[in-house]
Design a protein around this motif. Structure first.
Motif, PDB file in Angstrom:
ATOM      1  N   GLU A  14       0.684  -1.221  -0.110  1.00  0.00           N
ATOM      2  CA  GLU A  14       0.188   0.404   0.023  1.00  0.00           C
ATOM      3  C   GLU A  14       0.719   1.432   0.040  1.00  0.00           C
ATOM      4  OE1 GLU A  14      -3.186   2.690   0.375  1.00  0.00           O
ATOM      5  OE2 GLU A  14      -2.817   0.467   0.096  1.00  0.00           O
ATOM      6  N   ALA A  74     -16.257   4.414   0.802  1.00  0.00           N
ATOM      7  CA  ALA A  74     -16.721   4.198  -0.646  1.00  0.00           C
ATOM      8  C   ALA A  74     -17.148   2.830  -0.110  1.00  0.00           C
ATOM      9  CB  ALA A  74     -14.658   4.737  -0.724  1.00  0.00           C
ATOM     10  N   THR A  75     -16.561   1.893   0.423  1.00  0.00           N
ATOM     11  CA  THR A  75     -17.560   0.593   0.311  1.00  0.00           C
ATOM     12  C   THR A  75     -18.607   0.756   0.969  1.00  0.00           C
ATOM     13  OG1 THR A  75     -15.094  -0.039   1.105  1.00  0.00           O
ATOM     14  CG2 THR A  75     -17.255  -1.830   1.913  1.00  0.00           C
ATOM     15  N   LEU A  76     -18.730   1.403   1.767  1.00  0.00           N
ATOM     16  CA  LEU A  76     -20.567   1.089   1.955  1.00  0.00           C
ATOM     17  C   LEU A  76     -21.577   1.672   0.668  1.00  0.00           C
ATOM     18  CD1 LEU A  76     -22.773   1.549   3.956  1.00  0.00           C
ATOM     19  CD2 LEU A  76     -22.325   3.786   4.950  1.00  0.00           C
ATOM     20  N   GLN A  78     -24.646  -1.604  -4.596  1.00  0.00           N
ATOM     21  CA  GLN A  78     -24.790  -2.870  -5.350  1.00  0.00           C
ATOM     22  C   GLN A  78     -26.259  -3.865  -5.366  1.00  0.00           C
ATOM     23  OE1 GLN A  78     -21.179  -5.883  -4.289  1.00  0.00           O
ATOM     24  NE2 GLN A  78     -22.620  -7.182  -5.768  1.00  0.00           N
ATOM     25  N   CYS A 138      -9.439   5.997   7.010  1.00  0.00           N
ATOM     26  CA  CYS A 138     -10.342   4.367   6.955  1.00  0.00           C
ATOM     27  C   CYS A 138     -11.576   5.227   6.785  1.00  0.00           C
ATOM     28  CB  CYS A 138     -10.185   4.061   8.929  1.00  0.00           C
ATOM     29  SG  CYS A 138      -8.989   3.002   9.223  1.00  0.00           S
ATOM     30  N   LEU A 143     -20.862   1.708  -2.098  1.00  0.00           N
ATOM     31  CA  LEU A 143     -20.457   1.228  -3.520  1.00  0.00           C
ATOM     32  C   LEU A 143     -21.087  -0.211  -2.889  1.00  0.00           C
ATOM     33  CD1 LEU A 143     -17.505   1.425  -4.843  1.00  0.00           C
ATOM     34  CD2 LEU A 143     -18.477   1.809  -6.035  1.00  0.00           C
ATOM     35  N   THR A 144     -21.563  -0.699  -1.724  1.00  0.00           N
ATOM     36  CA  THR A 144     -22.316  -1.810  -1.432  1.00  0.00           C
ATOM     37  C   THR A 144     -23.801  -1.140  -1.552  1.00  0.00           C
ATOM     38  OG1 THR A 144     -20.695  -2.801   0.137  1.00  0.00           O
ATOM     39  CG2 THR A 144     -23.047  -3.235   0.679  1.00  0.00           C
ATOM     40  N   ALA A 199     -12.550   5.025   2.834  1.00  0.00           N
ATOM     41  CA  ALA A 199     -12.599   3.711   2.988  1.00  0.00           C
ATOM     42  C   ALA A 199     -13.437   2.894   3.207  1.00  0.00           C
ATOM     43  CB  ALA A 199     -11.444   2.713   2.897  1.00  0.00           C
ATOM     44  N   TYR A 200     -13.986   3.523   4.405  1.00  0.00           N
ATOM     45  CA  TYR A 200     -15.497   2.551   4.593  1.00  0.00           C
ATOM     46  C   TYR A 200     -16.597   3.517   4.324  1.00  0.00           C
ATOM     47  CZ  TYR A 200     -13.128   0.609   8.479  1.00  0.00           C
ATOM     48  OH  TYR A 200     -12.164  -0.021   9.442  1.00  0.00           O
TER      49      TYR A 200
END
Length: 83
Positions: free
Chosen positions: A18, A66-68, A74, A60, A70-71, A63-64
């Motif tokens: 990373e 962006a993940t949330l 989806q 963090c 995109l989830t 990142a969380y």
């Protein structure tokens, strides 16, 4: 014990890659550019642990988030019969 050692090695590899990827892509031109990952490493090396922790929390949260996002996108598409 074997699984714990494997997890530690994998975690170390992820951290090292990373930082290397951030330097290669985002650069670290003195007084010009700095990405969150390299800024965190720089602050730790200078002994500014409070700033490094704050930068880590920001990283963090991004990142969380962006993940949330995109989830949720989806899941929304799967309920509409999308992809």
């Amino acid at each position: 014990m074997y699984l714990l050692v494997t997890a530690v090695i994998a975690g170390f590899g992820a951290i090292v890659s990373e930082i290397g990827a951030s330097i290669a892509v985002g650069g670290n031109i003195k007084e010009q550019t700095r990405v969150l990952t390299t800024a965190t490493v720089l602050e730790v090396s200078k002994g500014n642990f409070d700033i490094a922790i704050a930068l880590s929390i920001i990283l963090c949260l991004l990142a969380y988030g962006a993940t949330l996002g995109l989830t949720l996108l989806q899941q929304k598409q799967s309920h509409r019969g999308g992809i």
